[in-house]
Design a protein around this motif. Sequence first.
Motif, short mmCIF file in Angstrom:
data_model
loop_
_atom_site.label_atom_id
_atom_site.label_comp_id
_atom_site.label_asym_id
_atom_site.label_seq_id
_atom_site.Cartn_x
_atom_site.Cartn_y
_atom_site.Cartn_z
N PRO A 66 1.85 2.91 6.09
CA PRO A 66 0.90 3.75 5.45
C PRO A 66 0.49 3.25 4.04
O PRO A 66 1.13 2.63 3.37
N SER A 67 -0.84 3.57 3.97
CA SER A 67 -1.62 3.33 2.77
C SER A 67 -2.13 4.42 1.80
O SER A 67 -2.62 4.98 2.36
N ALA A 68 -1.48 4.12 0.50
CA ALA A 68 -2.57 4.98 -0.37
C ALA A 68 -3.53 4.33 -1.35
O ALA A 68 -3.80 4.66 -2.40
N ALA A 69 -3.94 3.23 -0.81
CA ALA A 69 -4.78 2.15 -1.73
C ALA A 69 -6.07 1.85 -0.91
O ALA A 69 -6.24 2.65 0.18
N ASN A 70 -6.92 1.03 -1.44
CA ASN A 70 -8.20 0.64 -0.90
C ASN A 70 -7.93 -0.51 0.18
O ASN A 70 -9.01 -1.24 0.15
N PHE A 71 -6.87 -0.81 0.64
CA PHE A 71 -6.70 -1.83 1.68
C PHE A 71 -5.57 -1.26 2.69
O PHE A 71 -4.82 -0.45 2.25
N VAL A 72 -5.22 -2.06 3.88
CA VAL A 72 -4.27 -1.82 4.67
C VAL A 72 -3.34 -3.09 5.03
O VAL A 72 -3.95 -4.06 4.60
N PHE A 73 -1.94 -2.91 5.01
CA PHE A 73 -1.27 -4.20 5.22
C PHE A 73 -0.71 -4.08 7.01
O PHE A 73 -0.04 -2.97 7.34
N ALA A 74 -1.05 -4.92 7.93
CA ALA A 74 -1.00 -4.79 9.00
C ALA A 74 -0.41 -6.04 9.87
O ALA A 74 -0.81 -7.05 9.34
N ARG A 75 0.17 -5.93 10.88
CA ARG A 75 0.54 -7.05 11.53
C ARG A 75 0.59 -6.71 13.07
O ARG A 75 0.52 -5.76 13.77
N HIS A 76 0.20 -7.94 13.85
CA HIS A 76 0.15 -7.58 15.25
C HIS A 76 1.62 -8.11 15.83
O HIS A 76 2.15 -9.32 15.57
N PRO A 77 2.10 -7.55 16.96
CA PRO A 77 3.43 -8.03 17.51
C PRO A 77 3.32 -9.34 18.29
O PRO A 77 4.41 -10.18 18.27
N SER A 78 2.25 -9.80 18.48
CA SER A 78 2.24 -11.08 19.60
C SER A 78 1.20 -11.93 18.87
O SER A 78 1.40 -13.03 19.56
N LYS A 79 0.57 -11.85 17.89
CA LYS A 79 -0.36 -12.74 17.29
C LYS A 79 0.10 -13.19 15.98
O LYS A 79 0.15 -12.41 14.99
N ASP A 80 0.03 -14.39 15.53
CA ASP A 80 0.27 -15.13 14.26
C ASP A 80 -0.66 -14.79 13.04
O ASP A 80 -1.96 -14.76 13.52
N ALA A 81 -0.30 -14.18 12.11
CA ALA A 81 -1.23 -13.64 11.10
C ALA A 81 -2.13 -14.79 10.76
O ALA A 81 -3.24 -14.56 10.45
N SER A 82 -1.63 -16.03 10.52
CA SER A 82 -2.40 -17.12 10.09
C SER A 82 -3.45 -17.52 11.09
O SER A 82 -4.54 -17.71 10.66
N ASP A 83 -2.99 -17.44 12.39
CA ASP A 83 -4.22 -17.69 13.40
C ASP A 83 -5.31 -16.77 13.27
O ASP A 83 -6.48 -17.01 13.48
N LEU A 84 -4.81 -15.42 13.22
CA LEU A 84 -5.61 -14.31 13.15
C LEU A 84 -6.61 -14.38 12.00
O LEU A 84 -7.94 -14.30 12.16
N GLY B 45 0.76 -1.30 -0.02
CA GLY B 45 -0.11 -0.23 -0.03
C GLY B 45 0.53 1.33 0.00
O GLY B 45 0.31 2.25 -0.12
N ARG B 46 2.02 1.25 0.11
CA ARG B 46 2.82 2.44 0.12
C ARG B 46 3.05 2.87 -1.24
O ARG B 46 3.24 2.26 -2.22
N ALA B 47 3.26 4.14 -1.47
CA ALA B 47 3.48 4.94 -2.56
C ALA B 47 4.66 5.98 -2.88
O ALA B 47 5.07 6.25 -1.78
#
Length: 357
Positions: free
Chosen positions: A293-311, A162-164
């Motif tokens: 930071p996103s300039a698109a119609n989506f965001v890219f996010a991660r959590h410091p203590s939770k696995d993304a696949s599990d989320l 999402g970065r531009a």
Amino acid sequence: MSRFWSPVVGTLSPYVPGEQPKLQNLIKLNTNEHPYGPSPRVLDAIRAACDDTLKLYPDPSSDRLRQAIASTVGVQPEQVFVGNGSDEVLAHVFLALLKHDRPLRFPDITYSFYPVYCGLYGIDHETVPLTSDFRIDVEDYLPGANGQAGAIIFPNPNAPTGRALSVAEVERIVAGNPDAVVVVDEAYVDFGGESAVGLVARHENVLVVQTLSKSRSLAGLRVGFAVGSAALIDGLERVKNSFNSYPIDRLASAGAVAALEDTEYFEKTRQAVIETRSRMTVGLESLGFEVLPSAANFVFARHPSKDASDLAAALRERSIIVRHFRHARIDQFLRITVGTDEQVDLLLKGLAEVLQG
């Protein structure tokens, strides 16, 4: 593997599109579709085109559509190329403009169709790592850094990050590679990026690709286009007319023209997405997520203590679908499409429940 395949087929690693599940009451935030439907004028135009003329082939040159695009972005019709979605446009771009003796260069984290096209067409390529904070570094695309590229392609805004880049940064890449085609893939540019279409008047080596799937809410209609010098467009036309002379059907052309002409609806709905993206970003950050930071119609996010696949799995249990990429460097990120305000509220509520559980 079938013994009847051509040799190249067994070597391909096809693109895997985002899931299109056939479930009821699903909050679908995984494929960056627009949360609002197309302009009512689009539907009216398609209905009006459903007449006896469907027995005839469409205009192979799509003159009316090219004129509408040219008027919208401020170029001449002969500087516009159209195709069956920007993916088909990109396919023709790879074959017509990006296969050279020197390798094609693009980011290591980017639209995953790029290496697929390289495999399909036998294009030598090399990837350039994004920075540690997932930015495209302009210096990496100048000849002094990694040698001269045969051609360059990158999305702006980049996907899935999402970065531009600014237009000034894009122009540095274009001007710094006068003997190489530079393709700027602007699928998401209308949600906060700066278009590089204005560079076409100053640089013969730049091609800008856009789509009506995202900001015009026409993912189901399949219309994409490219803008560049007449010489680049002629190369694309030669490939297109060696493949399919009629990529834009009568209904798609009618709907696309109507979408381009309804600027009021376009502005209203894209601004709604931008505002909801800001609210969603604040909500995710309040839950402890790092959001790029996103300039698109989506965001890219991660959590410091939770696995993304599990989320992602936990959200799916709550009928919320997001995109998770099992790729190096980004396997702890979720790409989340901006939905309606109601959908975003349910997303944030669901994530809060998962994190508290």
